[in-house]
Write an enzyme that holds these catalytic residues in place. Structure first.
Site, PDB file in Angstrom:
ATOM      1  N   LYS A 163       0.817  -1.207   0.000  1.00 46.45           N
ATOM      2  CA  LYS A 163       0.000   0.000   0.000  1.00 46.45           C
ATOM      3  C   LYS A 163       0.858   1.268   0.000  1.00 46.45           C
ATOM      4  O   LYS A 163       2.084   1.186   0.070  1.00 46.45           O
ATOM      5  CB  LYS A 163      -0.972  -0.032   1.191  1.00 46.45           C
ATOM      6  CG  LYS A 163      -1.918  -1.245   1.156  1.00 46.45           C
ATOM      7  CD  LYS A 163      -3.036  -1.093   0.124  1.00 46.45           C
ATOM      8  CE  LYS A 163      -3.723  -2.361  -0.304  1.00 46.45           C
ATOM      9  NZ  LYS A 163      -4.465  -3.144   0.654  1.00 46.45           N
TER      10      LYS A 163
HETATM   11  C1  LIG Z   1      -5.575  -4.200   0.989  1.00 43.22           C
HETATM   12  C2  LIG Z   1      -7.030  -3.971   1.021  1.00 43.22           C
HETATM   13  C3  LIG Z   1      -7.800  -4.186   2.169  1.00 43.22           C
HETATM   14  C4  LIG Z   1      -7.270  -4.902   3.366  1.00 43.22           C
HETATM   15  O1  LIG Z   1      -6.207  -4.281   3.954  1.00 43.22           O
HETATM   16  P1  LIG Z   1      -5.364  -5.089   5.069  1.00 43.22           P
HETATM   17  O2  LIG Z   1      -4.623  -3.988   5.762  1.00 43.22           O
HETATM   18  O3  LIG Z   1      -4.467  -6.021   4.329  1.00 43.22           O
HETATM   19  O4  LIG Z   1      -6.320  -5.772   5.946  1.00 43.22           O
HETATM   20  C5  LIG Z   1      -9.124  -3.801   2.173  1.00 43.22           C
HETATM   21  N1  LIG Z   1      -9.685  -3.263   1.088  1.00 43.22           N
HETATM   22  C6  LIG Z   1      -8.992  -3.072  -0.058  1.00 43.22           C
HETATM   23  C7  LIG Z   1      -9.680  -2.446  -1.219  1.00 43.22           C
HETATM   24  C8  LIG Z   1      -7.650  -3.448  -0.137  1.00 43.22           C
HETATM   25  O5  LIG Z   1      -6.983  -3.318  -1.285  1.00 43.22           O
END
Ligand SMILES: *Cc1c(COP(=O)(O)O)cnc(C)c1O
Length: 387
Positions: free
Chosen positions: A188
Site C-alpha cells: 500500500k
Molecule cells: C488491501 C485492502 C484491504 C485490506 O487491507 P489489510 O490492511 O491487508 O487488511 C481492504 N480493502 C482493499 C480495497 C484493499 O486493497
C-alpha cells in the site's frame, strides 16, 4: 531500438523502506516496549493531523478496522451492507465478520467505482450502510453516494485502503462518512508490514473502536505496564485483538512523513506510462474527475482482449517471462467460490465488474521504481503487444 529482456525480476508492489524506518524499528526493539505504546500514539496523532479528522485509531489491519468500525456502528445480524464486488475480499469478508450480509452493486464503466444508481437499486429495508471502495486511489462519486445515504438514512463507511492521499471536492477521502479505514499492508501507499487506521469525527465511535481493538478493555488499558504505575482495567465488551504495535508504528511514522513525496514519484511514473502506452490496444485509466485528487495506488489498464489475441493471464505470463511482475485488482467477488456458491451469483449479475475482472492488469507502480525500471515495463509491454 532492439529489445532487451530485463535482467533482474521487478517485484510487483515492493515498498520503499529507508534507513529512518530501520533505525526507528531498532530503537523500538531496544526500548523494551514492543507492544501498543507511545509510538503508536504518535503515529495516530500524525495520521489524524494528515487526514484532518478528530480521531485516528491504529489497528492491526484495514480488515480489522472495517470489522470493528461496523461493530462500533451497531451493524450486525439481519443487517445488509452495500458495497462493490470489484474489491479485495477483505471488504466483504469484514461485513460477514460483523454478522451482516454483503450486498453487491455493480461499478461504473471507466472509473470502476461503485455506481450510485446501482447502489440505490439494491437498498432494502434491512440496508444499514454503504461501503464505497476508492479503487486504485480514485475517489468514488461521493456527492451522489452521500446524498443517497442521507435520503435513505444509511451510514457510510469508507474503504480507503488505496486512497490515503486522495481528495474529493477539497475534502480528504476517508473523512467523508461516519468512519474511514486505511491499510498499511506491504503493497500500500504507506507501509507498516501489516497495519491499518480508522478515522472518525465521532467521539463515541472513536471510543468504541479503541476498546474493541484491544480485547474490550476499558480505554488506555495499554498503559497498564507503563511508567504511570500499574493500572487496573475493566472488560467492558468481548473485544478483539486488533491493536497496532510500536514496531509497526515505527515504520509508519517515517512512511507517513514521506507520503506526499512518494505520491509525487508515483505521479511521475504514471505520466511516463500514460505517454508511452497510449497507442496500444488497452484502455488506460481515465484522468481523475474534476476537483478530485487521485492517490495513484495502482496503474491498471484494461486490455482489449479481442484485439490482442490472448487472455489477461497469458499477457501476465509473458510479462513474467520478461522479468516484470504484475497483479490483478481484482477478480470480482461475485465470481469467487464462497460468494458465488453462498449467494448464487451468475457472472452477468454484475456485468461491468465481470468484464473488468477479465481485462484488468496492474503494472508496477511504486515510489521505489527508477525511470529505467518504468522504461523496462514499457518496453516489455510494447514488445508483448507487438508494437
Ligand atoms: C488491501 C485492502 C484491504 C485490506 O487491507 P489489510 O490492511 O491487508 O487488511 C481492504 N480493502 C482493499 C480495497 C484493499 O486493497
Amino acid at each position: 531500438m532492439s529489445y532487451q529482456r530485463r535482467k533482474e525480476f521487478l517485484v510487483f508492489g515492493a515498498p520503499k523502506i529507508e534507513q529512518a524506518e530501520i533505525d526507528e524499528v531498532v530503537a523500538t526493539l531496544k526500548s523494551g516496549w514492543l507492544g501498543t505504546g507511545p509510538k503508536t500514539a504518535r503515529f495516530e496523532g500524525m495520521f489524524q493531523e494528515y487526514i484532518g479528522t478528530k480521531h485516528a485509531l491504529a489497528v492491526s489491519s484495514c480488515t480489522a478496522g472495517l470489522h470493528i468500525a461496523m461493530i462500533a456502528a451497531g451493524i450486525g445480524s439481519g443487517d445488509e451492507v452495500i458495497t462493490t464486488p470489484l474489491t479485495f475480499a477483505a471488504t466483504a469478508n469484514a461485513i460477514l465478520h460483523a454478522g451482516a450480509q454483503p450486498v453487491f452493486a455493480d461499478v461504473e464503466p471507466g472509473t470502476l467505482n461503485l455506481d450510485p444508481a446501482q447502489v440505490e437499486r439494491r437498498i432494502s429495508p434491512r440496508t444499514k450502510a454503504v461501503i464505497p471502495v476508492h479503487l486504485y486511489g480514485r475517489p468514488c462519486a461521493m456527492s451522489a453516494l452521500l446524498e443517497i445515504a442521507e435520503r435513505h438514512k444509511l451510514m457510510v463507511l469508507e474503504d480507503a485502503a488505496h486512497a490515503i492521499e486522495a481528495q474529493y471536492h477539497g475534502r480528504k477521502i476517508g473523512a467523508m462518512g461516519l468512519a474511514g479505514c486505511f491499510s498499511f499492508y506491504v503493497t500500500k501507499n504507506v507501509v507498516t508490514g501489516e497495519g491499518g487506521m480508522v478515522v472518525t469525527d465521532d467521539p463515541e465511535m472513536a471510543n468504541r473502536i479503541k476498546i474493541l481493538s484491544l480485547h474490550g478493555l476499558s480505554a488506555d488499558a495499554w498503559k497498564r505496564y507503563s511508567d504511570f504505575g500499574y493500572r487496573h482495567y475493566e472488560v467492558v465488551f468481548p473485544g478483539f485483538k486488533s491493536n497496532m504495535t510500536d514496531i509497526q508504528a515505527s515504520l509508519g511514522l517515517h512512511q507517513l512523513a514521506r507520503v506526499e513525496k512518494n505520491l509525487q514519484r508515483r505521479e511521475e511514473i504514471w505520466a511516463r506510462y500514460e505517454a508511452a502506452l497510449a497507442d496500444l490496444p488497452m484502455d488506460l485509466p481515465p484522468p481523475p474527475e474534476p476537483d478530485t485528487r487521485h492517490a495513484r495506488h495502482l496503474y491498471a489498464p484494461l486490455l482489449k482482449l479481442d484485439r490482442i489475441g490472448m487472455t489477461r493471464d497469458e499477457f501476465m505470463h509473458k510479462l513474467q517471462a520478461e522479468n516484470i511482475g504484475s497483479g490483478v485488482h481484482f477478480v470480482s467477488l461475485h465470481l469467487q467460490k464462497y460468494y458465488r456458491e453462498t449467494f448464487g451469483y451468475q457472472p452477468q449479475d454484475f456485468p461491468v465488474a465481470c468484464e473488468a475482472s477479465q481485462r484488468t492488469v496492474s503494472l508496477p507502480l511504486s515510489a521505489r521504481l527508477s525511470d529505467e525500471d518504468a522504461d523496462d515495463v514499457i518496453r516489455a509491454v510494447r514488445h508483448i503487444l507487438g508494437a
